[in-house]
Every structure is written in C-alpha cells, then in structure tokens.
Design a protein around this motif. Structure first.
Motif, PDB file in Angstrom:
ATOM      1  N   GLU A 248      -9.862  70.246  49.340  1.00  0.00           N
ATOM      2  CA  GLU A 248      -9.660  71.625  49.789  1.00  0.00           C
ATOM      3  C   GLU A 248      -9.343  71.643  51.271  1.00  0.00           C
ATOM      4  O   GLU A 248      -9.875  70.849  52.050  1.00  0.00           O
ATOM      5  CB  GLU A 248     -10.937  72.435  49.513  1.00  0.00           C
ATOM      6  CG  GLU A 248     -10.821  73.928  49.776  1.00  0.00           C
ATOM      7  CD  GLU A 248     -11.184  74.317  51.207  1.00  0.00           C
ATOM      8  OE1 GLU A 248     -10.825  75.448  51.622  1.00  0.00           O
ATOM      9  OE2 GLU A 248     -11.819  73.504  51.921  1.00  0.00           O
TER      10      GLU A 248
ATOM     11  N   GLY B  75      -6.924  69.251  50.875  1.00  0.00           N
ATOM     12  CA  GLY B  75      -5.706  69.539  50.114  1.00  0.00           C
ATOM     13  C   GLY B  75      -4.483  68.926  50.765  1.00  0.00           C
ATOM     14  O   GLY B  75      -3.600  68.407  50.079  1.00  0.00           O
TER      15      GLY B  75
ATOM     16  N   CYS C  82      -1.954  65.938  49.031  1.00  0.00           N
ATOM     17  CA  CYS C  82      -0.495  65.905  49.002  1.00  0.00           C
ATOM     18  C   CYS C  82       0.042  64.683  49.741  1.00  0.00           C
ATOM     19  O   CYS C  82       1.045  64.094  49.327  1.00  0.00           O
ATOM     20  CB  CYS C  82       0.094  67.182  49.583  1.00  0.00           C
ATOM     21  SG  CYS C  82       1.783  67.475  48.981  1.00  0.00           S
TER      22      CYS C  82
ATOM     23  N   ILE D 151      -4.757  70.321  44.525  1.00  0.00           N
ATOM     24  CA  ILE D 151      -4.643  70.811  45.907  1.00  0.00           C
ATOM     25  C   ILE D 151      -5.235  72.208  45.955  1.00  0.00           C
ATOM     26  O   ILE D 151      -4.711  73.138  45.339  1.00  0.00           O
ATOM     27  CB  ILE D 151      -3.180  70.851  46.376  1.00  0.00           C
ATOM     28  CG1 ILE D 151      -2.553  69.458  46.360  1.00  0.00           C
ATOM     29  CG2 ILE D 151      -3.078  71.480  47.764  1.00  0.00           C
ATOM     30  CD1 ILE D 151      -1.053  69.455  46.631  1.00  0.00           C
ATOM     31  N   GLU D 152      -6.337  72.367  46.688  1.00  0.00           N
ATOM     32  CA  GLU D 152      -6.966  73.673  46.872  1.00  0.00           C
ATOM     33  C   GLU D 152      -6.732  74.141  48.310  1.00  0.00           C
ATOM     34  O   GLU D 152      -7.221  73.525  49.257  1.00  0.00           O
ATOM     35  CB  GLU D 152      -8.470  73.583  46.602  1.00  0.00           C
ATOM     36  CG  GLU D 152      -8.826  73.114  45.194  1.00  0.00           C
ATOM     37  CD  GLU D 152     -10.311  72.831  45.053  1.00  0.00           C
ATOM     38  OE1 GLU D 152     -11.117  73.524  45.706  1.00  0.00           O
ATOM     39  OE2 GLU D 152     -10.671  71.899  44.297  1.00  0.00           O
ATOM     40  N   SER D 153      -5.970  75.210  48.455  1.00  0.00           N
ATOM     41  CA  SER D 153      -5.746  75.818  49.778  1.00  0.00           C
ATOM     42  C   SER D 153      -5.313  74.783  50.812  1.00  0.00           C
ATOM     43  O   SER D 153      -5.822  74.744  51.930  1.00  0.00           O
ATOM     44  CB  SER D 153      -7.020  76.534  50.253  1.00  0.00           C
ATOM     45  OG  SER D 153      -7.401  77.530  49.349  1.00  0.00           O
TER      46      SER D 153
ATOM     47  N   GLY E  10      -1.619  72.046  51.545  1.00  0.00           N
ATOM     48  CA  GLY E  10      -0.185  72.124  51.729  1.00  0.00           C
ATOM     49  C   GLY E  10       0.402  70.742  51.878  1.00  0.00           C
ATOM     50  O   GLY E  10      -0.320  69.742  51.878  1.00  0.00           O
TER      51      GLY E  10
ATOM     52  N   VAL F 122      -2.765  73.363  41.536  1.00  0.00           N
ATOM     53  CA  VAL F 122      -2.622  73.783  42.935  1.00  0.00           C
ATOM     54  C   VAL F 122      -2.812  75.290  43.045  1.00  0.00           C
ATOM     55  O   VAL F 122      -2.424  76.043  42.148  1.00  0.00           O
ATOM     56  CB  VAL F 122      -1.247  73.359  43.507  1.00  0.00           C
ATOM     57  CG1 VAL F 122      -0.096  73.961  42.697  1.00  0.00           C
ATOM     58  CG2 VAL F 122      -1.113  73.723  44.972  1.00  0.00           C
TER      59      VAL F 122
ATOM     60  N   SER G 239      -4.474  78.748  45.880  1.00  0.00           N
ATOM     61  CA  SER G 239      -5.075  79.221  47.130  1.00  0.00           C
ATOM     62  C   SER G 239      -5.963  80.419  46.827  1.00  0.00           C
ATOM     63  O   SER G 239      -6.073  80.853  45.683  1.00  0.00           O
ATOM     64  CB  SER G 239      -3.980  79.588  48.135  1.00  0.00           C
ATOM     65  OG  SER G 239      -3.119  80.582  47.587  1.00  0.00           O
TER      66      SER G 239
ATOM     67  N   LYS H 120       2.231  77.514  51.251  1.00  0.00           N
ATOM     68  CA  LYS H 120       2.318  76.048  51.191  1.00  0.00           C
ATOM     69  C   LYS H 120       2.000  75.575  49.778  1.00  0.00           C
ATOM     70  O   LYS H 120       2.629  74.641  49.267  1.00  0.00           O
ATOM     71  CB  LYS H 120       1.342  75.414  52.184  1.00  0.00           C
ATOM     72  CG  LYS H 120       1.429  75.934  53.607  1.00  0.00           C
ATOM     73  CD  LYS H 120       2.727  75.571  54.281  1.00  0.00           C
ATOM     74  CE  LYS H 120       2.694  75.955  55.749  1.00  0.00           C
ATOM     75  NZ  LYS H 120       3.941  75.646  56.452  1.00  0.00           N
ATOM     76  N   CYS H 121       1.015  76.233  49.154  1.00  0.00           N
ATOM     77  CA  CYS H 121       0.663  75.873  47.776  1.00  0.00           C
ATOM     78  C   CYS H 121       1.755  76.293  46.804  1.00  0.00           C
ATOM     79  O   CYS H 121       2.067  75.565  45.848  1.00  0.00           O
ATOM     80  CB  CYS H 121      -0.672  76.511  47.400  1.00  0.00           C
ATOM     81  SG  CYS H 121      -2.078  75.821  48.306  1.00  0.00           S
TER      82      CYS H 121
ATOM     83  N   TYR I 243      -0.913  76.521  38.299  1.00  0.00           N
ATOM     84  CA  TYR I 243      -0.927  77.253  39.571  1.00  0.00           C
ATOM     85  C   TYR I 243      -1.919  78.407  39.462  1.00  0.00           C
ATOM     86  O   TYR I 243      -1.947  79.129  38.457  1.00  0.00           O
ATOM     87  CB  TYR I 243       0.486  77.761  39.850  1.00  0.00           C
ATOM     88  CG  TYR I 243       0.716  78.460  41.158  1.00  0.00           C
ATOM     89  CD1 TYR I 243       0.091  78.068  42.332  1.00  0.00           C
ATOM     90  CD2 TYR I 243       1.612  79.526  41.237  1.00  0.00           C
ATOM     91  CE1 TYR I 243       0.331  78.706  43.538  1.00  0.00           C
ATOM     92  CE2 TYR I 243       1.876  80.172  42.433  1.00  0.00           C
ATOM     93  CZ  TYR I 243       1.220  79.766  43.578  1.00  0.00           C
ATOM     94  OH  TYR I 243       1.471  80.406  44.773  1.00  0.00           O
TER      95      TYR I 243
END
Length: 421
Positions: free
Chosen positions: A90, A94, A98, A115-117, A119, A223, A225, A292-293, A308
């Motif tokens: 996170e 996150g 990536c 991917i949490e919040s 980019g 992924v 946010s 970004k997410c 998502y």
C-alpha cells in the motif's frame, strides 16, 4: 510491503500483523523491511563506479527482491508454496509492487500482485539521482574529492543532524523565494528525492511504460485506491477544511497556474462537496494516487487479468474529516480494526458495523492470492476489468460494481500531472 513514501515505516507495526489473516484464511503472511530514504535510494556516480553493474540508488528495491528470494527458498518450511506467491503493498508499498512487476530481477519470484493506492511512475533517472546524491554528500559535509569514504566514516546520527540543518535552511530559502516570486508551482517542488532509479539493471524504464509495452512480469493484478485519499494528509492541519472558497480559488490559480486550476474547478465543482476544500483534496487524491492506479489497470488489462476497485467505507468515528482516506483499507484486509492505530477511528460499535466488509475484503484478497481470482462463494461478483466497459467494484458495506467514474479526471491529470518524476 509497507508504505511510508520510501522514507519511513515498518513491516512490524500492529496495522500489518498477519496472524488473523493467516489463521482465518489459511495463508502464510510475510511482512518485510527494506532500507529507506538515503540508506535505500542514494545514487552517486562514485557508488555506481564501484558497483559491478554500474548501478546505485536501488538498494531498498534490491532488499525487496532479496526478501522474495528468501521466501522462495524458505516458505515451504512454514507451510507455504514457493510457486504461489502474491506480493501486495500500500502507498509506497504499492509503488514497490509495480517496480517489482517491471524489474527483470524479480522475474519468477511471484505469481500475483496487488497495488493498493500506489502507482507505477515514481522512479527517476540516474542523472537526477546523481544530482540529489551530490547535494546529499555536500549537505553531510562530504563535498570534497572522495565523498563516499567520507560518508561511510560518519554515523547515521551525524548525517541526520547535518541534513536536518540543511533542510531548515532550504525551507527558509524557499519561503523567501515564494515571497519574491509567487506563481505557478515548480515541478521540482513535487519531486521525491529518495525513490528508485532507472539504472538499466534493476529497472530498464519507467514501470508504467513497461506495463504498457508488455515488458513486465506477467501475472494477474488487483489494483485500486480509496475514495478520500488525501484527507489523511490534512489530519495534522487543524482547520484546513474550513478554508473558504474564495481563498481556495485564489490560491489554486496562484500556485498551480490558470490551466490546471481551471481544469480542477471544472472537474471537481465545489458544490458537489461538503466543504470547498474537499474538492481540492479529491483532485489531489486523483492526481497522486487514484489515477495512477487507473493507469496501471488500463495498462495491464490488455495482457493479464485485472481486478480494479475503489474503497469507499467511511462509517467510522470521523466520516467527514477522514472518510475513506489513504490507508484506511489496510485494517480491513488484516482484520486489525481493534489494534492501534486503526482503533482510533473505529469504536467497538463502528467495528461491528464494518465487520461484514472486513470479511468480504479478507476473502477477496486471499482468494486472489490463492487462485488469481478474488471471487468465491457468498461474495458479490467482482468482474475482471475491461478497458472498454471500464467498470470497477466499489467496496463498502454494500459493495457494488459500477462504471469507473474517474476517466475524464484521469485524462486531465495525464496532461497536468504535478507529481511527474
């Protein structure tokens, strides 16, 4: 992988305790630490000269890769499967996920990613890293011909004192410059110093470009946010949400310039929010994290399954001041709402109200870790992300799948990104 802007944080705070997730969902949870700030991301030409690969400034990312190698070698001894590893993180964690998706050195070390919040563009060139590194050496009192031996001779405390003094001076100079030259925000002011570098060994290119070009470690991706990301960063600034619209309008145009400020006011109308400041916070949340997410989802969906989401839960002790802020989803995944620091925002009554969503999110995350698909018996259906239909799941007490509502906003931020590194 913990957050903290790659400059702070730890994998051992109660927020990340994995005991309940492991016990209830039959998974093995591993949290890691990695070098941070200048210890993790200092690039310098002299460091690159002494490195066999000609690299410097990616030590924290290399630590994460070594942690994954440790998992591959040892996780069977804990009941885990070295061929079924999911990385999840996170915020800066996150970003790290990536970066690992894009790193050739991480190939084969994991089979799913979350991917949490975060980019996929918070990296920089070695050239800029060298500029930061030279300034760091100078600020630490090692500006002469052999800066690296000098830096290695100092204790961390000595370096920190020197950097703190330099930082205070720089802030004073920036305030003076701001008085002399008001106007559009400089891109340099939005840059992070301690981030990974494109060194053509650990990273060959910006991760978002690797994703779009199918030059990444091919695994399914979850992924998303949170609805109110930037509210977290205003908690320590009393009264900021009470600033009147006239002042916000004036400062937007003064700091960001006319094109960006006009676009924000068009896409985030003040009347749509409880307070005018919330419109700006929503805009900043999209710019820095939400979009970004979205970009990551769009990029990977052409090649791998993508799920998502947006996390919307705000029915806790501070529904307006905090809302569904940055990191609020973490205790839902780990079932740690009763542990510090999450218990500050969730009283026993509020935790009871949140319990159904805790159960849903624990199941989604662990189902995805096991199979690459979050869906399962008794759960609301979460479809794969389709770049044509552009739908996502909105996670709340009553979760729902609905059209992604940030497409135009994200197209705007792609053209006006103030945080471009």
């Amino acid at each position: 992988i913990h957050g903290g802007s790659l400059t702070s944080g730890s994998g051992v705070i109660p927020l990340y305790f994995g005991d309940r997730l492991a016990a209830e969902k039959d998974v093995v949870v591993v949290t890691i630490n990695y070098r941070l700030a200048w210890l993790g991301f200092l690039a310098h030409p002299d460091l690159s000269l002494e490195d066999p690969m000609g690299s410097s400034g990616n030590y924290g990312l290399l630590d994460q890769i070594e942690a994954l190698k440790w998992v591959r070698r040892n996780i069977a001894g804990f009941g885990g499967d070295p061929n079924n590893v999911t990385i999840f993180g996170e915020s800066a964690g996150g970003w790290s996920v990536c970066n690992l998706l894009a790193s050739p050195l991480a190939a084969g070390l994991f089979q799913k990613a979350v991917i949490e919040s975060g980019g996929c563009d918070v990296v920089t060139t070695l050239e800029r890293g060298f500029e930061v590194g030279r300034k760091f050496a100078n600020d630490a009192g090692c500006e002469f011909r052999d800066p690296i031996p000098c830096l290695r001779s100092k204790t961390p405390e000595e370096i920190k004192r020197a950097l703190d003094a330099s930082s205070l001076q720089a802030k004073a100079e920036a305030r003076e410059k701001g008085r002399e030259n008001p106007g559009a925000l400089s891109p340099e002011q939005a840059k992070f110093d301690w981030i990974p570098h494109i060194d053509h060994w650990v990273l060959n290119e910006k991760p978002i470009d690797a994703l779009r070009g199918q030059r990444f470690n091919q695994v399914p991706l979850m992924v998303g946010s949170n609805k109110d990301e930037f509210k977290l960063f205003t908690i320590a600034i009393p009264g900021i949400r009470s600033i009147p619209k006239c002042i916000i309008h004036k400062e937007l145009f003064s700091i960001l310039g006319g094109d960006t400020a006009s676009g924000i006011e068009k896409l985030y109308p003040y009347e749509n929010y409880r307070k005018p400041a919330d419109a700006v916070l929503d805009a900043l949340g999209d710019m820095g994290l939400g979009c970004k997410c979205f970009s990551a989802a769009e990029a990977v969906a052409a090649f791998q399954p993508v799920y998502y989401y947006r996390f919307d839960f705000s029915k806790h002790n501070f529904p307006h001041m905090v809302g569904a802020a940055h990191a609020v989803e973490i205790p839902f995944i780990f079932n740690t709402l009763d542990r510090a620091p999450a218990n500050i925002v969730a009283s026993p009554a509020k935790r009871k109200k949140a319990e159904p969503l805790v159960r849903v999110m624990m199941s989604y995350w662990t189902n995805f870790a096991k199979t690459g698909d979050p869906n399962g018996d008794g759960l609301p259906l979460w479809p794969k992300y389709d770049p044509v239909r552009r739908e996502r799941i909105y996670l709340d007490i009553t979760s729902k799948v609905a059209p992604t509502d940030n497409v135009l906003k994200c197209e705007f931020w792609a053209e006006h990104d103030l945080m471009q590194q």
